[in-house]
Write a protein that holds these residues in place. Structure first.
Motif, PDB file in Angstrom:
ATOM      1  N   ASP A 201       0.826  -1.206   0.000  1.00 42.28           N
ATOM      2  CA  ASP A 201       0.000   0.000   0.000  1.00 42.28           C
ATOM      3  C   ASP A 201       0.862   1.258   0.000  1.00 42.28           C
ATOM      4  N   VAL A 202       1.961   1.246   0.741  1.00 40.50           N
ATOM      5  CA  VAL A 202       2.846   2.416   0.771  1.00 40.50           C
ATOM      6  C   VAL A 202       3.533   2.589  -0.584  1.00 40.50           C
ATOM      7  N   TRP A 203       3.883   1.472  -1.216  1.00 37.92           N
ATOM      8  CA  TRP A 203       4.439   1.526  -2.574  1.00 37.92           C
ATOM      9  C   TRP A 203       3.485   2.265  -3.519  1.00 37.92           C
ATOM     10  N   ARG A 204       2.180   1.945  -3.427  1.00 40.16           N
ATOM     11  CA  ARG A 204       1.201   2.527  -4.355  1.00 40.16           C
ATOM     12  C   ARG A 204       0.891   3.986  -4.038  1.00 40.16           C
ATOM     13  N   HIS A 205       1.050   4.397  -2.772  1.00 40.58           N
ATOM     14  CA  HIS A 205       0.675   5.767  -2.396  1.00 40.58           C
ATOM     15  C   HIS A 205       1.359   6.813  -3.266  1.00 40.58           C
ATOM     16  N   GLY A 206       2.624   6.603  -3.577  1.00 43.04           N
ATOM     17  CA  GLY A 206       3.379   7.616  -4.312  1.00 43.04           C
ATOM     18  C   GLY A 206       2.830   7.894  -5.687  1.00 43.04           C
ATOM     19  N   PHE A 207       2.122   6.917  -6.264  1.00 39.36           N
ATOM     20  CA  PHE A 207       1.614   7.116  -7.622  1.00 39.36           C
ATOM     21  C   PHE A 207       0.488   8.145  -7.675  1.00 39.36           C
ATOM     22  N   ALA A 208      -0.154   8.415  -6.544  1.00 37.62           N
ATOM     23  CA  ALA A 208      -1.164   9.478  -6.522  1.00 37.62           C
ATOM     24  C   ALA A 208      -0.533  10.803  -6.928  1.00 37.62           C
ATOM     25  N   GLU A 209       0.673  11.046  -6.447  1.00 42.98           N
ATOM     26  CA  GLU A 209       1.358  12.293  -6.794  1.00 42.98           C
ATOM     27  C   GLU A 209       1.803  12.297  -8.256  1.00 42.98           C
ATOM     28  N   VAL A 210       2.187  11.136  -8.779  1.00 45.73           N
ATOM     29  CA  VAL A 210       2.557  11.056 -10.197  1.00 45.73           C
ATOM     30  C   VAL A 210       1.339  11.363 -11.063  1.00 45.73           C
ATOM     31  N   VAL A 211       0.185  10.808 -10.696  1.00 47.01           N
ATOM     32  CA  VAL A 211      -1.042  11.084 -11.439  1.00 47.01           C
ATOM     33  C   VAL A 211      -1.364  12.572 -11.397  1.00 47.01           C
ATOM     34  N   LYS A 212      -1.226  13.181 -10.235  1.00 50.18           N
ATOM     35  CA  LYS A 212      -1.554  14.601 -10.106  1.00 50.18           C
ATOM     36  C   LYS A 212      -0.679  15.469 -10.994  1.00 50.18           C
ATOM     37  N   VAL A 213       0.635  15.269 -10.934  1.00 44.12           N
ATOM     38  CA  VAL A 213       1.525  16.120 -11.719  1.00 44.12           C
ATOM     39  C   VAL A 213       1.356  15.830 -13.207  1.00 44.12           C
ATOM     40  N   ALA A 214       0.986  14.587 -13.556  1.00 44.71           N
ATOM     41  CA  ALA A 214       0.708  14.278 -14.959  1.00 44.71           C
ATOM     42  C   ALA A 214      -0.528  15.036 -15.440  1.00 44.71           C
ATOM     43  N   LEU A 215      -1.577  15.068 -14.621  1.00 41.94           N
ATOM     44  CA  LEU A 215      -2.785  15.820 -14.976  1.00 41.94           C
ATOM     45  C   LEU A 215      -2.481  17.305 -15.166  1.00 41.94           C
ATOM     46  N   LEU A 216      -1.591  17.824 -14.363  1.00 39.48           N
ATOM     47  CA  LEU A 216      -1.254  19.246 -14.430  1.00 39.48           C
ATOM     48  C   LEU A 216      -0.322  19.587 -15.583  1.00 39.48           C
ATOM     49  N   LYS A 217       0.620  18.673 -15.905  1.00 38.41           N
ATOM     50  CA  LYS A 217       1.719  19.095 -16.759  1.00 38.41           C
ATOM     51  C   LYS A 217       2.088  18.161 -17.904  1.00 38.41           C
ATOM     52  N   ASP A 218       1.562  16.941 -17.948  1.00 46.54           N
ATOM     53  CA  ASP A 218       2.053  15.999 -18.947  1.00 46.54           C
ATOM     54  C   ASP A 218       0.960  14.989 -19.305  1.00 46.54           C
ATOM     55  N   ALA A 219       0.165  15.317 -20.313  1.00 47.85           N
ATOM     56  CA  ALA A 219      -0.931  14.437 -20.722  1.00 47.85           C
ATOM     57  C   ALA A 219      -0.409  13.099 -21.216  1.00 47.85           C
ATOM     58  N   GLU A 220       0.738  13.117 -21.873  1.00 43.11           N
ATOM     59  CA  GLU A 220       1.311  11.861 -22.375  1.00 43.11           C
ATOM     60  C   GLU A 220       1.655  10.926 -21.219  1.00 43.11           C
ATOM     61  N   LEU A 221       2.207  11.485 -20.135  1.00 44.22           N
ATOM     62  CA  LEU A 221       2.509  10.673 -18.960  1.00 44.22           C
ATOM     63  C   LEU A 221       1.229  10.104 -18.356  1.00 44.22           C
ATOM     64  N   PHE A 222       0.158  10.894 -18.323  1.00 43.10           N
ATOM     65  CA  PHE A 222      -1.093  10.403 -17.752  1.00 43.10           C
ATOM     66  C   PHE A 222      -1.615   9.206 -18.548  1.00 43.10           C
ATOM     67  N   CYS A 223      -1.557   9.294 -19.865  1.00 41.16           N
ATOM     68  CA  CYS A 223      -2.006   8.166 -20.698  1.00 41.16           C
ATOM     69  C   CYS A 223      -1.118   6.941 -20.469  1.00 41.16           C
ATOM     70  N   TRP A 224       0.161   7.174 -20.300  1.00 38.93           N
ATOM     71  CA  TRP A 224       1.102   6.082 -20.039  1.00 38.93           C
ATOM     72  C   TRP A 224       0.779   5.412 -18.704  1.00 38.93           C
ATOM     73  N   LEU A 225       0.440   6.205 -17.699  1.00 44.66           N
ATOM     74  CA  LEU A 225       0.073   5.650 -16.391  1.00 44.66           C
ATOM     75  C   LEU A 225      -1.188   4.793 -16.495  1.00 44.66           C
ATOM     76  N   GLU A 226      -2.178   5.262 -17.261  1.00 45.88           N
ATOM     77  CA  GLU A 226      -3.389   4.451 -17.471  1.00 45.88           C
ATOM     78  C   GLU A 226      -3.056   3.117 -18.131  1.00 45.88           C
ATOM     79  N   GLU A 227      -2.165   3.169 -19.102  1.00 43.27           N
ATOM     80  CA  GLU A 227      -1.813   1.965 -19.850  1.00 43.27           C
ATOM     81  C   GLU A 227      -1.085   0.943 -18.978  1.00 43.27           C
TER      82      GLU A 227
END
Length: 280
Positions: A201-227
């Motif tokens: 669970d702690v491993w997964r927590h950090g990805f919330a921040e990756v999703v947030k910064v992707a939504l703000l600044k990098d649409a390509e990263l957000f699509c990659w995270l979904e994939e």
């Protein structure tokens, strides 16, 4: 009324913001830690070399120490090699918000640094999650008006977000981050070995921040995270390493660069703070 006479000069106080990604930095053959302690500016090296010998004060998250029973011995062996400022002491403190809530922990830090003779040419090496880094960073920034801080974040959330930032704070009077500072760390080293000890669970927590910064600044990263979401949740290390490094790079870019690439507001003088989206 006479408005007075103003004398205005620019103060050249810029410090490089250095973030490294590595693995097993306490390994005797790994040069990353020595590079982190080295001066960020060649112009300052000679001045530092002529000063009184520096020391290193280690602040260690109890959770990180408990997750890896070899950690303290590996730290001591690495400093015994002799190419780093000598180890003055290692102080363990609670991780999580407990380290920020109780002023006694901060006083313990101050007292221990004073007892060890830590001065402004010395280093605080903070090893832990985001809350522990906050407390140690605040102590380092305010002791003698600033002791050099090197961060070793030990959680996914800290490695891709808070550990890369320039803020430090503790909680006071029931208010989160009521007292704090903006201070660029001497260096940040993200060691992937720490992440292997984390619960799922702690491993997964950090990805919330990756999703947030992707939504703000990098649409390509957000699509990659979904994939790759399922593989990331199942701890695919190469994919996770890409996600964390990209998140850290976007945070660093926002902090350090001028618009349009960066935020142009590293000390948050404006009311709008994109990287704090969702914190309010």
């Amino acid at each position: 009324m006479n408005p007075g006479s103003w004398h205005i000069r620019s103060v050249a106080a810029a410090q490089p913001h250095r973030v490294a990604f590595a693995q097993d930095v306490f390994n005797l053959e790994n040069p990353t830690l020595a590079a982190a302690f080295a001066s960020p500016s060649a112009d300052r090296h000679e001045v530092v070399a002529q000063a009184a010998p520096a020391k290193t004060f280690v602040v260690l998250d109890e959770n990180a120490a408990a997750a890896d029973f070899t950690l303290i011995s590996r730290i001591e062996q690495r400093f015994a090699r002799g190419d780093l400022p000598p180890l003055a002491a290692t102080l363990k403190l609670p991780g999580g918000e407990a380290s920020k809530n109780d002023p006694a922990h901060l006083d313990t830090l101050y007292r221990a640094m004073l007892d060890c003779g830590i001065d402004r040419r010395s280093y605080v090496l903070a090893i832990g999650g985001g809350a522990l880094l906050d407390t140690a960073g605040y102590a380092a920034a305010t002791m003698h008006r600033g002791v050099r801080l090197i961060r070793l974040p030990t959680t996914t959330l800290a490695q891709c977000d808070s550990g890369v930032g320039v803020k430090n704070a503790v909680n006071r009077f029931g208010v989160k981050n009521a007292t704090g500072t903006f201070a660029v760390p001497w260096a940040v080293v993200n060691d992937s070995r720490f992440l292997r000890t984390l619960p799922d669970d702690v491993w997964r927590h950090g990805f919330a921040e990756v999703v947030k910064v992707a939504l703000l600044k990098d649409a390509e990263l957000f699509c990659w995270l979904e994939e790759h979401a399922d593989a990331l949740a199942c701890r695919d290390e190469p994919l996770a390493e890409h996600a964390w490094q990209r998140s850290a790079a976007l945070h660093l870019q926002h902090i350090a660069e001028a618009p349009p690439d960066g935020g142009g507001d590293p000390f948050e003088a404006d009311q709008a703070r994109p990287l704090d989206f969702g914190h309010w």
